[in-house]
Write an enzyme that holds these catalytic residues in place. Structure first.
Site, PDB file in Angstrom:
ATOM      1  CG  HIS A   1      -1.828   1.160   1.299  1.00  0.00           C
ATOM      2  ND1 HIS A   1      -2.015   1.855   2.470  1.00  0.00           N
ATOM      3  CD2 HIS A   1      -2.555   1.801   0.364  1.00  0.00           C
ATOM      4  CE1 HIS A   1      -2.837   2.874   2.245  1.00  0.00           C
ATOM      5  NE2 HIS A   1      -3.183   2.859   0.971  1.00  0.00           N
TER       6      HIS A   1
ATOM      7  CB  CYS B   1       0.144   1.872   8.188  1.00  0.00           C
ATOM      8  SG  CYS B   1       1.806   2.077   8.888  1.00  0.00           S
ATOM      9  CG  HIS B   2      -3.075   2.943   5.801  1.00  0.00           C
ATOM     10  ND1 HIS B   2      -1.771   2.896   5.352  1.00  0.00           N
ATOM     11  CD2 HIS B   2      -3.294   4.217   6.206  1.00  0.00           C
ATOM     12  CE1 HIS B   2      -1.233   4.101   5.473  1.00  0.00           C
ATOM     13  NE2 HIS B   2      -2.131   4.923   5.990  1.00  0.00           N
ATOM     14  N   GLY B   3      -4.397  -1.228   7.896  1.00  0.00           N
ATOM     15  CA  GLY B   3      -5.198  -2.443   8.048  1.00  0.00           C
ATOM     16  C   GLY B   3      -5.209  -3.375   6.868  1.00  0.00           C
TER      17      GLY B   3
ATOM     18  N   PRO C   1      -6.363  -2.046   1.964  1.00  0.00           N
ATOM     19  CG  PRO C   1      -5.339  -0.141   2.852  1.00  0.00           C
ATOM     20  CD  PRO C   1      -6.024  -1.410   3.253  1.00  0.00           C
TER      21      PRO C   1
END
Lengths: 294, 183, 428
Positions: free
Chosen positions: B123, B147-149, B162
């Site tokens: 990502h 950080c963003h799963g 993501p």
């Protein structure tokens, strides 16, 4: 205005006398040292190249004689394989590197350890620091040889220092080093040397801490097809070979530099010629530069 | 004279050829001059040498364990997968993957327990956890990027979140059963 | 020279930009139609050459700064890494090092052109003084740049020259400590010199813009020293005439520059700077780079430390006073036979001072330095002021056109596109 003419004449006389007497090149003083002879190097001149075999022999001399005291910490084993140098093969370089042990670490226990050198490693230092080097050599420091061929020079004097621009003489360092290595003699009568001192004809001041290290037959060179060494195994030859190696070590890209230089300079001369004729053509539009005038 | 005639005829004159040649040579010279300034941006010889292939000893890595190491400045995960993890990876329906890739394409034949991955989330580059004991491994038992799963499975493939593509596999080869060379 | 602009933009985009920021107009007025005396010789090409050398030094410098480490423990090795490992690093380094020397070769020829043709005289005094400022900035930049490789000459040259400031009464020691950032030349000195060496060229660039601006107000001087009287007869447009002549001169200059870079790259340098800086070993003879040698000789000619510093400074600063020291109404030494002889003596004096700067500070060199220092200052303080009052100059030509076109029938030649030209059709 006779006084002006007199000043002019006096100045001219001064100039002649002083230039004739002096040696304007700002290089290392040769006080007490004799000017070294000019050796014919294979890399002399605008089209000079290194002799691969000589560089390989030179590495041999460094390895067997000099590396015990002198570091070359800016040179890496992988440099021995690159074009323009000794051009050992990658396999040879890996083997040459593996002959040495280099410090590494810390490991997971926090300890420093030693491992065989890899091609990407620099030539290992024989002493961990300057103090250890001095202690092992009567207080004298065996210098790092990486750029030694460029770090030494001698006064060329007038008019050589001007002619050197045209002849492209830049081998002052190599000529000095080669002469130095074989320049040991007995001191003149009446001169007492302290222990640890040696008398060298070419060293400025003559007194040199390094003893003579090169003797005939000291190192075995590769044999030719007839079973005899390709070059004589003499101190002069060892000195020339190791000096050539040091010159390459100081300037590994010399061959590329001269090659590109030839192309660039040729291009610029042709381009300047074209620009000259273009300039003349454009300026001929002006009456004072047109063919009918003057 | 000949020039005046050819100029009337509209042909290129000697003057035009001169200007053209000069201009062309100037352009060539300018490009040649630019070359060293662009080339000097490339990685220098020492960087390239320091990025030479490295050998990794697999013997100390027990089953179910993974190590992290650096090569060319990038983090690499080397994991000794358990049989359960390998089966889990092989059973997945490829059509359901955001970036379809069979597990067998991501390991070497005969050495399926060894997974070698770049440890950088695809990502935006954070380091996903899951290699060491105690790190969160996410819903698919592989790696999880905090950080963003993004969730990665036991083959390092993206399953949820993501990240667009699977954790990439660096070039590597087996020198023996217990040693690989990366690079 | 600076009248209303006659620029009419042809391209749509040029019209658009010109209405918002008259940059196209400025370029057109300054470098296309700008009138230039038609009798300039090749000594007038050095301005363009200097501009390009400044750009070359900035570009090579910025690129070198990408690979250089400004720390005393790593600087020398980082330069060697540039020479060995960076692609074309050896070329960039040699371009920058030799570029400094060639920058000074060009600037000295540029200055001596000004001295000979009286280019410093009214109305060009500000132009000249701006040039002196550029020269001072160049010297500071070059001095600091030479310290960066952290060789023996870098370190010891920095030590000697920064120590000079301690000669200043009362504040000298403090100034030196502030220069050093410590108790001797060391890492803090190196890092601040790196920062300032990076900054100063951009200040030079700014002063150069003022310098060119001042030039365009008065227009160029010319070899006769007679000012432009009729633009149509005495001048030619900058483009294409000066453009192509400058381009040709530039390439010739670059050819010589290239010869040094590729074939004798270390000729102008000093071998000792390939030895890493060692605070406990002083080189046998500390010498600056060749372009500082004359000033170094003047410095050492005076036995007193402060006196030497002041005289060395005076040797540079006195240039700024030339417009007022030279009392002659005639500009060009082509028409001043006695001044011309003094000029050539001055040239020899400068060369001799340069040679003496490379000699050790012993006799007879010290005595000779004193003699030639006296002669150096005598040119500015004795010869030029007196000659202007007592010399009888030769007869000047009536105009530039007369000196150039006088031999043509009627002497009424004019610029481009007359019947006298060889080309039946001309471009532009």
């Amino acid at each position: 205005m006779k006084s002006v003419r007199f000043t002019l004449a006096a100045a001219a006389a001064f100039v002649v006398v002083v230039i004739a007497a002096g040696s304007p090149a700002p290089a290392l003083a040769a006080a007490g040292g004799v000017k070294p002879p000019e050796h014919n190097w294979s890399f002399d001149g605008p089209f000079g190249t290194f002799d691969r075999a000589q560089l390989q022999r030179g590495y041999r001399v460094y390895r067997e004689v000099c590396s015990a005291c002198h570091a070359m910490s800016l040179v890496r084993f992988r440099n021995l394989a690159q074009t323009g140098g000794p051009e050992f093969t990658q396999a040879q370089v890996a083997a040459l590197a593996a002959e040495f042990k280099v410090p590494d670490g810390p490991n997971d226990q926090g300890e420093m350890f030693e491992r065989p050198a890899r091609p990407s490693d620099a030539f290992p230092r024989p002493f961990p620091n300057e103090q250890a080097a001095r202690a092992a050599n009567n207080g004298a420091y065996p210098y790092d040889l990486s750029v030694m061929a460029k770090a030494r020079n001698y006064e060329r004097g007038f008019p050589l220092f001007l002619l050197d621009i045209v002849t492209q003489y830049q081998e002052g360092g190599p000529d000095y080093i080669k002469a130095l290595l074989t320049g040991y003699t007995e001191p003149p009568a009446g001169v007492e040397l302290q222990p640890g001192q040696n008398w060298n004809v070419y060293k400025p001041g003559n007194v040199f801490a390094m003893p003579n290290m090169l003797n005939d037959g000291q190192i075995e060179y590769p044999k030719g097809a007839d079973g005899r060494p390709q070059v004589p195994e003499t101190a002069q030859q060892y000195a020339a070979d190791v000096t050539a190696f040091l010159t390459w070590a100081a300037e590994p890209h010399m061959e590329q530099r001269k090659r590109i230089g030839f192309m660039v300079l040729s291009f610029l001369i042709i381009f300047a010629g074209l620009l000259y004729f273009t300039k003349k053509r454009i300026w001929s539009r002006l009456p004072e530069h047109s063919p009918g005038h003057t | 004279m000949a020039e005046a005639k050819s100029m009337q005829a509209g042909e290129p004159t000697r003057r035009d050829m001169l200007f053209l040649a000069t201009g062309a040579l100037g352009a060539v010279g300018a490009i040649g001059l630019a070359v060293p300034f662009v080339r000097q941006l490339a990685p220098n010889a020492q960087t390239i040498a320091a990025g030479a292939p490295i050998e990794v000893d697999l013997a100390p890595i027990a089953e179910g364990q993974g190590i992290k190491l650096f090569w060319r400045g990038k983090l690499i995960f080397v994991r000794n997968r358990t049989k359960a993890e390998i089966e889990q990876a092989a059973k997945v329906n490829l059509a359901s993957l955001p970036d379809p890739q069979a597990d067998s394409e991501r390991v070497k034949a005969g050495q399926e327990q060894w997974l070698v991955l770049y440890g950088s989330c695809t990502h935006l580059g954070c380091i996903p956890g899951g290699s060491a004991a105690g790190e969160v491994r996410g819903e698919f038992n592989g790696w999880f990027c905090p950080c963003h799963g993004s969730h990665y499975d036991t083959s390092g493939r993206i399953r949820k979140g993501p990240a667009p593509v699977n954790l990439p596999v660096p070039p590597y080869a087996f020198l023996s059963d217990s040693k690989i060379r990366i690079g | 020279m600076s009248g209303p602009s006659t620029y009419v933009p042809k391209l749509g985009i040029a019209k658009w930009l010109d209405a918002r920021l008259p940059l196209p107009r400025l370029m057109h007025d300054s470098f296309v139609v700008y009138p230039v005396p038609r009798n300039l010789n090749y000594f007038w090409t050095f301005g363009g050459i200097l501009m390009l050398m400044l750009v070359a030094q900035i570009i090579t410098g910025v690129v070198l700064a990408m690979h250089y480490t400004p720390h005393s423990t790593m600087a020398f090795n980082s330069v060697e890494s540039i020479m060995r490992d960076v692609e074309y690093g050896w070329l960039l380094r040699y371009m920058h090092a030799n570029g400094a020397s060639f920058f000074f070769i060009a600037v000295y020829l540029h200055i001596f052109r000004g001295l000979y043709y009286g280019s410093y005289k009214a109305p060009r005094e500000v132009l000249w003084i701006l040039g002196c400022i550029i020269f001072l900035l160049m010297m500071a930049t070059a001095f600091m740049g030479y310290v960066l490789p952290w060789g023996q000459m870098s370190f010891w040259g920095a030590t000697v020259i920064t120590n000079l400031f301690s000669a200043i009464p009362l504040v000298g020691e403090t100034i030196v400590t502030f220069l050093w950032g410590g108790y001797s030349v060391d890492n803090p000195t190196l890092t601040r010199f790196f920062s300032l060496h990076f900054l100063l060229p951009f200040m030079i660039f700014g002063v150069v813009i003022l310098h060119v601006w001042a030039l365009h107000v008065t227009g160029q001087n010319n070899p006769t020293g007679v000012e432009v009287k009729a633009v149509a007869k005495d001048t030619i447009p900058f483009t294409p005439y000066a453009t192509i002549k400058d381009a040709f001169a530039l390439v010739c200059f670059f050819a010589v520059f290239t010869y040094f870079i590729f074939y004798i790259p270390n000729y102008l340098g000093h071998a000792d700077n390939y030895i890493q800086a060692n605070p406990s070993v002083t080189p046998a003879h500390i010498v600056p780079e060749w372009y500082f040698l004359p000033f170094y000789a003047i410095l050492r000619a005076v036995p007193d430390k402060l006196g030497g510093v002041l005289l060395m400074g005076a040797a540079v600063v006195i240039l700024a006073f030339l417009p007022w020291l030279d009392t002659s109404r005639v500009r060009s030494m082509n028409y001043r036979p006695l001044a011309r002889q003094c000029f050539w003596v001055f040239v020899v004096v400068c060369i001799m001072l340069g040679w003496l700067g490379s000699r050790p500070a012993e006799q007879p060199y010290v005595f000779l330095s004193q003699v030639f220092t006296a002669l150096y200052f005598a040119y500015f303080l004795v010869a030029l002021p007196l000659l202007g009052l007592f010399e009888t100059p030769k007869k000047l030509p009536g105009s530039i056109a007369e000196s150039v076109l006088g031999k043509l029938r009627g002497g009424s030649g004019s610029i481009v596109g007359t019947a006298a030209t060889a080309e039946p059709n001309t471009k532009g």
